[in-house]
Design a protein around this motif. Structure first.
Motif, PDB file in Angstrom:
ATOM      1  N   LYS A   2      36.739  46.045  46.970  1.00 26.84           N
ATOM      2  CA  LYS A   2      37.863  46.069  46.030  1.00 26.84           C
ATOM      3  C   LYS A   2      39.098  46.581  46.773  1.00 26.84           C
ATOM      4  O   LYS A   2      39.240  47.761  47.029  1.00 26.84           O
ATOM      5  CB  LYS A   2      37.553  46.978  44.844  1.00 26.84           C
ATOM      6  N   TYR A   4      42.384  45.412  45.977  1.00 21.98           N
ATOM      7  CA  TYR A   4      43.585  45.163  45.186  1.00 21.98           C
ATOM      8  C   TYR A   4      43.458  45.909  43.864  1.00 21.98           C
ATOM      9  O   TYR A   4      42.367  46.280  43.455  1.00 21.98           O
ATOM     10  CB  TYR A   4      43.776  43.658  44.936  1.00 21.98           C
ATOM     11  N   VAL A   6      45.371  46.395  39.698  1.00 20.45           N
ATOM     12  CA  VAL A   6      46.299  45.949  38.666  1.00 20.45           C
ATOM     13  C   VAL A   6      46.638  47.160  37.808  1.00 20.45           C
ATOM     14  O   VAL A   6      45.750  47.929  37.418  1.00 20.45           O
ATOM     15  CB  VAL A   6      45.662  44.832  37.812  1.00 20.45           C
ATOM     16  N   GLY A  42      50.194  43.599  40.144  1.00 16.58           N
ATOM     17  CA  GLY A  42      49.200  43.782  41.187  1.00 16.58           C
ATOM     18  C   GLY A  42      49.751  44.477  42.420  1.00 16.58           C
ATOM     19  O   GLY A  42      50.929  44.354  42.738  1.00 16.58           O
ATOM     20  N   ARG A  44      48.323  45.813  46.617  1.00 18.24           N
ATOM     21  CA  ARG A  44      47.277  45.827  47.634  1.00 18.24           C
ATOM     22  C   ARG A  44      46.982  47.267  47.996  1.00 18.24           C
ATOM     23  O   ARG A  44      47.893  48.050  48.257  1.00 18.24           O
ATOM     24  CB  ARG A  44      47.711  45.061  48.880  1.00 18.24           C
ATOM     25  N   LEU A  74      40.209  45.220  42.022  1.00 17.45           N
ATOM     26  CA  LEU A  74      39.781  43.829  42.156  1.00 17.45           C
ATOM     27  C   LEU A  74      39.550  43.487  43.623  1.00 17.45           C
ATOM     28  O   LEU A  74      40.188  44.058  44.506  1.00 17.45           O
ATOM     29  CB  LEU A  74      40.868  42.887  41.621  1.00 17.45           C
ATOM     30  N   MET A  79      41.617  38.909  42.496  1.00 13.57           N
ATOM     31  CA  MET A  79      43.072  39.011  42.388  1.00 13.57           C
ATOM     32  C   MET A  79      43.711  37.631  42.372  1.00 13.57           C
ATOM     33  O   MET A  79      44.623  37.361  41.579  1.00 13.57           O
ATOM     34  CB  MET A  79      43.632  39.860  43.536  1.00 13.57           C
ATOM     35  N   TYR A  82      43.091  36.160  39.017  1.00  9.90           N
ATOM     36  CA  TYR A  82      43.938  36.836  38.038  1.00  9.90           C
ATOM     37  C   TYR A  82      45.363  36.279  38.090  1.00  9.90           C
ATOM     38  O   TYR A  82      45.966  35.969  37.065  1.00  9.90           O
ATOM     39  CB  TYR A  82      43.930  38.341  38.307  1.00  9.90           C
ATOM     40  N   GLU A  83      45.901  36.133  39.289  1.00 13.25           N
ATOM     41  CA  GLU A  83      47.275  35.658  39.431  1.00 13.25           C
ATOM     42  C   GLU A  83      47.412  34.175  39.115  1.00 13.25           C
ATOM     43  O   GLU A  83      48.483  33.726  38.737  1.00 13.25           O
ATOM     44  CB  GLU A  83      47.794  35.972  40.837  1.00 13.25           C
TER      45      GLU A  83
END
Length: 95
Positions: A2, A4, A6, A42, A44, A74, A79, A82-83
């Protein structure tokens, strides 16, 4: 892994340091707020947690620290999904 995150709250503080205060040039204690994330934004994650804060960088290359409990973690694949997902608009009165 994981790597990333949000933002989980309407506004999440992006701190300059892994703490809420810092010393300015006059050695006075001041806020360490650097910027903010908005709900669903989001970031990083750039390293291991420090004192309960993740080191992060935003999509506009602003580095900082976010409290661990204010991010949903994520993987890269999650990610991207999600985006790429459809826009979701939520009426705050019902949340």
């Amino acid at each position: 892994m994981k790597q990333y995150g949000v933002a989980l709250l309407p506004v999440v503080t992006l701190w300059d340091k892994p703490e809420e205060t810092k010393k300015n040039k006059a050695r006075e204690t001041v806020s360490a707020i650097g910027d903010e994330l908005l709900y669903g934004m989001g970031v990083r994650i750039t390293g291991e947690p420090i004192n309960g804060f993740y080191p992060v960088v935003t999509f506009y290359a602003y580095p900082g620290f976010v409290k661990q409990d204010e991010l949903y973690l994520l993987s890269l694949e999650e990610m991207k999904a999600y985006e790429d997902d459809r826009l979701l608009v939520v009426n705050g009165r019902y949340v």
